[in-house]
Design a protein around this motif. Structure first.
Motif, PDB file in Angstrom:
ATOM      1  N   PHE A  69      33.917  46.936  40.631  1.00 42.02           N
ATOM      2  CA  PHE A  69      32.757  47.979  40.152  1.00 42.02           C
ATOM      3  C   PHE A  69      33.190  49.140  41.180  1.00 42.02           C
ATOM      4  N   PRO A  70      34.305  50.249  40.414  1.00 37.55           N
ATOM      5  CA  PRO A  70      35.357  51.218  40.476  1.00 37.55           C
ATOM      6  C   PRO A  70      34.287  51.956  40.736  1.00 37.55           C
ATOM      7  N   HIS A  71      34.301  53.332  42.221  1.00 36.13           N
ATOM      8  CA  HIS A  71      33.524  54.232  41.411  1.00 36.13           C
ATOM      9  C   HIS A  71      34.370  55.823  41.579  1.00 36.13           C
ATOM     10  N   ALA A  72      36.022  55.265  41.504  1.00 34.42           N
ATOM     11  CA  ALA A  72      36.211  56.596  41.570  1.00 34.42           C
ATOM     12  C   ALA A  72      37.473  56.170  39.883  1.00 34.42           C
ATOM     13  N   THR A  73      37.967  57.160  38.948  1.00 31.69           N
ATOM     14  CA  THR A  73      38.657  56.177  38.323  1.00 31.69           C
ATOM     15  C   THR A  73      40.593  56.295  38.985  1.00 31.69           C
ATOM     16  N   ALA A  74      40.982  56.409  40.059  1.00 32.91           N
ATOM     17  CA  ALA A  74      42.440  56.648  40.378  1.00 32.91           C
ATOM     18  C   ALA A  74      42.595  55.783  41.132  1.00 32.91           C
ATOM     19  N   PRO A  75      43.619  55.445  40.206  1.00 33.70           N
ATOM     20  CA  PRO A  75      43.572  53.900  40.159  1.00 33.70           C
ATOM     21  C   PRO A  75      44.976  53.489  41.819  1.00 33.70           C
ATOM     22  N   SER A  76      44.443  54.366  42.431  1.00 36.06           N
ATOM     23  CA  SER A  76      45.316  54.229  43.760  1.00 36.06           C
ATOM     24  C   SER A  76      44.027  53.659  44.326  1.00 36.06           C
ATOM     25  N   THR A  77      42.776  52.973  44.383  1.00 26.97           N
ATOM     26  CA  THR A  77      41.542  53.138  45.371  1.00 26.97           C
ATOM     27  C   THR A  77      42.298  50.807  45.197  1.00 26.97           C
ATOM     28  N   GLY A  78      41.439  50.221  46.231  1.00 20.51           N
ATOM     29  CA  GLY A  78      41.750  49.103  46.373  1.00 20.51           C
ATOM     30  C   GLY A  78      41.144  48.013  45.441  1.00 20.51           C
ATOM     31  N   THR A  79      39.846  48.826  44.870  1.00 16.90           N
ATOM     32  CA  THR A  79      39.500  48.750  44.013  1.00 16.90           C
ATOM     33  C   THR A  79      40.162  48.377  42.721  1.00 16.90           C
ATOM     34  N   TRP A  80      40.522  49.576  42.160  1.00 15.91           N
ATOM     35  CA  TRP A  80      41.283  49.656  40.883  1.00 15.91           C
ATOM     36  C   TRP A  80      42.586  48.525  41.117  1.00 15.91           C
ATOM     37  N   GLN A  81      43.016  48.943  42.504  1.00 14.53           N
ATOM     38  CA  GLN A  81      44.900  47.731  42.783  1.00 14.53           C
ATOM     39  C   GLN A  81      44.224  46.442  42.779  1.00 14.53           C
ATOM     40  N   THR A  82      42.754  46.167  42.664  1.00 11.51           N
ATOM     41  CA  THR A  82      42.253  44.725  42.315  1.00 11.51           C
ATOM     42  C   THR A  82      42.627  44.061  41.192  1.00 11.51           C
ATOM     43  N   ILE A  83      42.615  45.221  40.265  1.00 14.32           N
ATOM     44  CA  ILE A  83      41.687  45.417  38.983  1.00 14.32           C
ATOM     45  C   ILE A  83      43.198  45.314  38.156  1.00 14.32           C
ATOM     46  N   ASN A  84      43.790  45.583  38.746  1.00 13.96           N
ATOM     47  CA  ASN A  84      45.318  46.223  37.894  1.00 13.96           C
ATOM     48  C   ASN A  84      45.757  44.971  38.280  1.00 13.96           C
ATOM     49  N   TYR A  85      45.972  44.219  39.875  1.00 10.05           N
ATOM     50  CA  TYR A  85      46.941  43.448  39.370  1.00 10.05           C
ATOM     51  C   TYR A  85      46.233  41.549  39.120  1.00 10.05           C
ATOM     52  N   THR A  86      44.716  42.117  38.221  1.00 11.32           N
ATOM     53  CA  THR A  86      44.195  40.939  37.717  1.00 11.32           C
ATOM     54  C   THR A  86      44.880  40.866  36.589  1.00 11.32           C
ATOM     55  N   ALA A  87      44.969  42.103  35.959  1.00  9.76           N
ATOM     56  CA  ALA A  87      45.805  42.558  34.614  1.00  9.76           C
ATOM     57  C   ALA A  87      47.347  41.757  34.392  1.00  9.76           C
ATOM     58  N   GLU A  88      47.766  42.237  35.710  1.00  3.14           N
ATOM     59  CA  GLU A  88      49.174  41.464  35.411  1.00  3.14           C
ATOM     60  C   GLU A  88      49.191  40.073  36.255  1.00  3.14           C
ATOM     61  N   GLN A  89      48.313  39.332  36.688  1.00  3.52           N
ATOM     62  CA  GLN A  89      48.534  37.722  36.325  1.00  3.52           C
ATOM     63  C   GLN A  89      47.691  38.064  34.981  1.00  3.52           C
ATOM     64  N   ARG A  90      47.150  38.389  34.443  1.00  2.00           N
ATOM     65  CA  ARG A  90      46.613  38.072  32.783  1.00  2.00           C
ATOM     66  C   ARG A  90      45.439  37.396  32.744  1.00  2.00           C
ATOM     67  N   LYS A  91      44.631  38.146  33.788  1.00  2.00           N
ATOM     68  CA  LYS A  91      43.514  36.964  33.414  1.00  2.00           C
ATOM     69  C   LYS A  91      42.115  38.177  33.666  1.00  2.00           C
ATOM     70  N   PRO A  92      41.345  37.602  32.701  1.00  2.00           N
ATOM     71  CA  PRO A  92      40.190  38.463  32.077  1.00  2.00           C
ATOM     72  C   PRO A  92      39.266  39.157  33.725  1.00  2.00           C
ATOM     73  N   ARG A  93      39.621  40.289  32.594  1.00  2.00           N
ATOM     74  CA  ARG A  93      38.858  41.728  34.775  1.00  2.00           C
ATOM     75  C   ARG A  93      37.597  42.228  33.335  1.00  2.00           C
ATOM     76  N   LEU A  94      36.175  42.516  34.082  1.00  2.00           N
ATOM     77  CA  LEU A  94      34.940  43.361  33.480  1.00  2.00           C
ATOM     78  C   LEU A  94      35.044  44.419  34.479  1.00  2.00           C
ATOM     79  N   ILE A  95      35.086  45.837  33.954  1.00  2.00           N
ATOM     80  CA  ILE A  95      34.533  46.428  34.865  1.00  2.00           C
ATOM     81  C   ILE A  95      33.298  47.585  34.635  1.00  2.00           C
ATOM     82  N   VAL A  96      32.501  47.453  35.360  1.00  2.00           N
ATOM     83  CA  VAL A  96      31.491  48.369  35.648  1.00  2.00           C
ATOM     84  C   VAL A  96      31.729  49.560  36.662  1.00  2.00           C
ATOM     85  N   PRO A  97      31.487  50.793  35.967  1.00  2.00           N
ATOM     86  CA  PRO A  97      31.767  51.635  37.003  1.00  2.00           C
ATOM     87  C   PRO A  97      30.279  51.483  37.584  1.00  2.00           C
ATOM     88  N   VAL A  98      30.361  52.244  38.620  1.00  2.00           N
ATOM     89  CA  VAL A  98      29.549  52.679  39.512  1.00  2.00           C
ATOM     90  C   VAL A  98      29.776  54.506  39.844  1.00  2.00           C
TER      91      VAL A  98
END
Length: 158
Positions: free
Chosen positions: A129-158
Motif C-alpha cells: 500500500f504505497p503512498h509515493a511513487t518514488a522507488p526509494s521508500t521502504g514500501t517500494w523496496q519491499t515490493i521490488n524485493y518481492t519481485a526479485e524473489q519471483r513472488k507475486p505482489r499486489l500493489i494498492v496505491p493509497v
C-alpha cells in the motif's frame, strides 16, 4: 506434503505500506482492506511490520474483522516501536499469533529493510500500500524485493 503444498493451502502474505496515512479517512482504509485483503483471508497468515501507518491500520483491521493468523515483526524490539504501534499490538495481542523481534542494534533504514526482507523471505506474496511513487521508500523496496524473489505482489496505491 511439501512446503509448496503448505503455502498453497495457507496463504503466507507480507503486508507493507506507507507510514503516511493521514491523507485519507480511516473508513477508506477499512474499505481498501476489505477489498484487497479479505479475498486472501481464508487460510491466510499475514506478516506485518509493526510500525505506524498501514502496518498498524492493517493489524487493527485484521484483528477486528478476520480470523486470519497474524505475525508482527519488529526490526529491533517491540518496546522500540512508536507508541501508536505498541498500543495497537497491546490492543490486539489476543489475536496475534506471533511477535518476532529481530534485535537490530540500531533502528535505521538497514534494520527496516532487513525486517522487510525477512518477512518476504517467509511468505509467498506481498500486498503493498504505497503512498509515493518514488522507488526509494521502504514500501517500494519491499515490493521490488518481492519481485526479485519471483513472488507475486499486489500493489494498492493509497
Amino acid at each position: 506434503m511439501t512446503t509448496y503444498d503448505t503455502e498453497w493451502i495457507m496463504r503466507l502474505v507480507t503486508i507493507t505500506g506507507t507510514r503516511e496515512t493521514a491523507h485519507k479517512p480511516l473508513a477508506e482504509y477499512a474499505d481498501l482492506f476489505e477489498q484487497y485483503l479479505e479475498p486472501f483471508v481464508p487460510g491466510a497468515h499475514f506478516y506485518l511490520g509493526g510500525a505506524v501507518g498501514i502496518d498498524t491500520l492493517a493489524l487493527l483491521w485484521l484483528a477486528d474483522q478476520t480470523t486470519a493468523a497474524i505475525t508482527v515483526v519488529a526490526p529491533g524490539t517491540l518496546s522500540q516501536q512508536p507508541a501508536e504501534a505498541r498500543e495497537a499490538v497491546a490492543r490486539t495481542r489476543g489475536r496475534i499469533t506471533e511477535i518476532v523481534e529481530l534485535a537490530a542494534a540500531k533502528l535505521r533504514s538497514p534494520a527496516y529493510h532487513a525486517r522487510n526482507r525477512w518477512m518476504v523471505d517467509r511468505t509467498s506474496m506481498t500486498i503493498g500500500f504505497p503512498h509515493a511513487t518514488a522507488p526509494s521508500t521502504g514500501t517500494w523496496q519491499t515490493i521490488n524485493y518481492t519481485a526479485e524473489q519471483r513472488k507475486p505482489r499486489l500493489i494498492v496505491p493509497v
